[in-house]
Motif scaffolding. Sequence first.
Motif, PDB file in Angstrom:
ATOM      1  N   GLU A 142       9.775   6.943  -3.123  1.00 37.77           N
ATOM      2  CA  GLU A 142      10.269   8.373  -3.917  1.00 37.77           C
ATOM      3  C   GLU A 142       8.887   8.863  -4.442  1.00 37.77           C
ATOM      4  O   GLU A 142       8.864   9.257  -4.481  1.00 37.77           O
ATOM      5  CB  GLU A 142      11.615   8.535  -4.523  1.00 37.77           C
ATOM      6  N   GLY A 143       8.767   7.903  -5.991  1.00 39.90           N
ATOM      7  CA  GLY A 143       7.363   7.886  -6.613  1.00 39.90           C
ATOM      8  C   GLY A 143       8.357   8.618  -7.617  1.00 39.90           C
ATOM      9  O   GLY A 143       9.236   9.905  -7.511  1.00 39.90           O
ATOM     10  N   PRO A 144       7.578   9.519  -8.303  1.00 40.22           N
ATOM     11  CA  PRO A 144       7.187  10.764  -9.730  1.00 40.22           C
ATOM     12  C   PRO A 144       7.351  11.530  -9.246  1.00 40.22           C
ATOM     13  O   PRO A 144       7.311  11.477  -7.783  1.00 40.22           O
ATOM     14  CB  PRO A 144       6.324  10.101 -10.816  1.00 40.22           C
ATOM     15  N   ARG A 145       7.990  12.364  -9.576  1.00 40.66           N
ATOM     16  CA  ARG A 145       8.613  14.029  -9.635  1.00 40.66           C
ATOM     17  C   ARG A 145       6.790  14.540  -8.697  1.00 40.66           C
ATOM     18  O   ARG A 145       7.251  15.181  -7.155  1.00 40.66           O
ATOM     19  CB  ARG A 145       8.692  14.403 -10.241  1.00 40.66           C
ATOM     20  N   ALA A 146       5.586  14.618  -8.726  1.00 42.62           N
ATOM     21  CA  ALA A 146       4.601  15.372  -8.410  1.00 42.62           C
ATOM     22  C   ALA A 146       4.520  14.418  -6.985  1.00 42.62           C
ATOM     23  O   ALA A 146       3.558  15.018  -6.883  1.00 42.62           O
ATOM     24  CB  ALA A 146       3.640  15.351  -9.497  1.00 42.62           C
ATOM     25  N   ALA A 147       4.905  13.746  -6.805  1.00 39.81           N
ATOM     26  CA  ALA A 147       3.713  12.425  -6.029  1.00 39.81           C
ATOM     27  C   ALA A 147       4.755  13.050  -4.590  1.00 39.81           C
ATOM     28  O   ALA A 147       5.490  13.458  -4.639  1.00 39.81           O
ATOM     29  CB  ALA A 147       4.449  11.007  -5.863  1.00 39.81           C
ATOM     30  N   ARG A 148       4.419  12.629  -3.593  1.00 42.62           N
ATOM     31  CA  ARG A 148       4.773  12.687  -2.125  1.00 42.62           C
ATOM     32  C   ARG A 148       3.975  12.146  -0.935  1.00 42.62           C
ATOM     33  O   ARG A 148       3.371  11.374  -0.974  1.00 42.62           O
ATOM     34  CB  ARG A 148       4.066  14.214  -1.270  1.00 42.62           C
ATOM     35  N   VAL A 149       4.840   9.980  -1.314  1.00 46.41           N
ATOM     36  CA  VAL A 149       4.402   9.735  -0.815  1.00 46.41           C
ATOM     37  C   VAL A 149       5.149   9.766   0.800  1.00 46.41           C
ATOM     38  O   VAL A 149       6.136  10.417   1.850  1.00 46.41           O
ATOM     39  CB  VAL A 149       6.171   8.717  -1.520  1.00 46.41           C
ATOM     40  N   GLU A 150       4.153   9.557   1.695  1.00 43.54           N
ATOM     41  CA  GLU A 150       4.079   9.531   3.209  1.00 43.54           C
ATOM     42  C   GLU A 150       4.591   7.911   3.218  1.00 43.54           C
ATOM     43  O   GLU A 150       5.277   7.940   4.656  1.00 43.54           O
ATOM     44  CB  GLU A 150       2.674   9.560   3.204  1.00 43.54           C
ATOM     45  N   LYS A 206       0.597  -1.039   0.202  1.00 46.00           N
ATOM     46  CA  LYS A 206      -0.265  -0.237   0.136  1.00 46.00           C
ATOM     47  C   LYS A 206       0.885   1.317  -0.423  1.00 46.00           C
ATOM     48  O   LYS A 206       1.862   1.239   1.004  1.00 46.00           O
ATOM     49  CB  LYS A 206      -0.806   0.247   0.788  1.00 46.00           C
ATOM     50  N   ILE A 207       0.102   2.594  -0.692  1.00 47.95           N
ATOM     51  CA  ILE A 207       1.277   3.213  -0.651  1.00 47.95           C
ATOM     52  C   ILE A 207       0.783   4.741  -1.229  1.00 47.95           C
ATOM     53  O   ILE A 207      -0.850   4.728  -1.067  1.00 47.95           O
ATOM     54  CB  ILE A 207       2.134   3.204  -2.481  1.00 47.95           C
ATOM     55  N   ARG A 235      -2.638   0.043  -9.207  1.00 48.61           N
ATOM     56  CA  ARG A 235      -4.037   0.042  -9.595  1.00 48.61           C
ATOM     57  C   ARG A 235      -4.040   1.388  -8.788  1.00 48.61           C
ATOM     58  O   ARG A 235      -3.488   0.886  -7.426  1.00 48.61           O
ATOM     59  CB  ARG A 235      -4.907  -1.433  -9.646  1.00 48.61           C
ATOM     60  N   ASN A 236      -4.826   2.132  -8.545  1.00 49.36           N
ATOM     61  CA  ASN A 236      -5.322   2.532  -8.092  1.00 49.36           C
ATOM     62  C   ASN A 236      -6.710   2.647  -7.110  1.00 49.36           C
ATOM     63  O   ASN A 236      -7.168   1.343  -7.167  1.00 49.36           O
ATOM     64  CB  ASN A 236      -6.302   3.832  -8.309  1.00 49.36           C
ATOM     65  N   ARG A 237      -6.593   2.600  -6.042  1.00 50.43           N
ATOM     66  CA  ARG A 237      -7.832   2.229  -4.853  1.00 50.43           C
ATOM     67  C   ARG A 237      -8.871   3.757  -4.568  1.00 50.43           C
ATOM     68  O   ARG A 237      -7.942   4.503  -4.152  1.00 50.43           O
ATOM     69  CB  ARG A 237      -7.261   1.691  -2.865  1.00 50.43           C
ATOM     70  N   SER A 238     -10.137   3.074  -4.100  1.00 44.36           N
ATOM     71  CA  SER A 238     -11.409   4.293  -4.152  1.00 44.36           C
ATOM     72  C   SER A 238     -10.360   4.927  -3.147  1.00 44.36           C
ATOM     73  O   SER A 238     -11.345   5.938  -2.640  1.00 44.36           O
ATOM     74  CB  SER A 238     -12.537   3.382  -4.223  1.00 44.36           C
ATOM     75  N   GLY A 239      -9.813   4.541  -1.817  1.00 48.69           N
ATOM     76  CA  GLY A 239      -8.979   4.893  -0.965  1.00 48.69           C
ATOM     77  C   GLY A 239      -8.288   6.577  -0.701  1.00 48.69           C
ATOM     78  O   GLY A 239      -8.116   7.160   0.024  1.00 48.69           O
ATOM     79  N   GLY A 240      -8.385   6.398  -2.555  1.00 45.13           N
ATOM     80  CA  GLY A 240      -7.126   7.512  -2.349  1.00 45.13           C
ATOM     81  C   GLY A 240      -5.319   6.895  -3.051  1.00 45.13           C
ATOM     82  O   GLY A 240      -4.478   7.895  -2.466  1.00 45.13           O
ATOM     83  N   TRP A 241      -5.267   6.101  -2.603  1.00 41.03           N
ATOM     84  CA  TRP A 241      -3.721   5.433  -2.382  1.00 41.03           C
ATOM     85  C   TRP A 241      -4.043   4.197  -3.405  1.00 41.03           C
ATOM     86  O   TRP A 241      -4.877   4.093  -4.001  1.00 41.03           O
ATOM     87  CB  TRP A 241      -3.360   5.069  -1.167  1.00 41.03           C
ATOM     88  N   VAL A 242      -2.426   3.834  -3.318  1.00 41.66           N
ATOM     89  CA  VAL A 242      -2.043   2.912  -4.873  1.00 41.66           C
ATOM     90  C   VAL A 242      -1.845   1.740  -3.854  1.00 41.66           C
ATOM     91  O   VAL A 242      -1.163   1.844  -3.129  1.00 41.66           O
ATOM     92  CB  VAL A 242      -1.237   3.953  -5.456  1.00 41.66           C
TER      93      VAL A 242
END
Length: 91
Positions: free
Chosen positions: A62-70, A7-8, A35-42
């Motif tokens: 890290e992900g792509p440049r526009a992402a902010r992974v928590e 879960k990302i 896949r995307n999950r309806s809860g807003g995560w990947v």
Amino acid sequence: MASKRVKIAGRVQGVSYRAWTEERAVGLGLDGWVRNRSGGWVEALFAGDQDLVEQILAECLEGPRAARVEAVEVLAENEASEPGFRVLPTE
């Protein structure tokens, strides 16, 4: 062979995270899906050489440049995967 389903969380939708993940996984020769999950995560499943699975998990922080992974949380290990890597519909 190893596999991890993860879960990302964070700002990971609407920032090309799935396409980035597919590109990285294919480049590393990994099997699985994302896949995307309806809860807003990947959610993603990565399967292949243990070192390569660990490498992509580190890159997912890290992900792509526009992402902010928590967080990248392992949900399951040693799940079977079909050959190849694909993007699945949102669930």
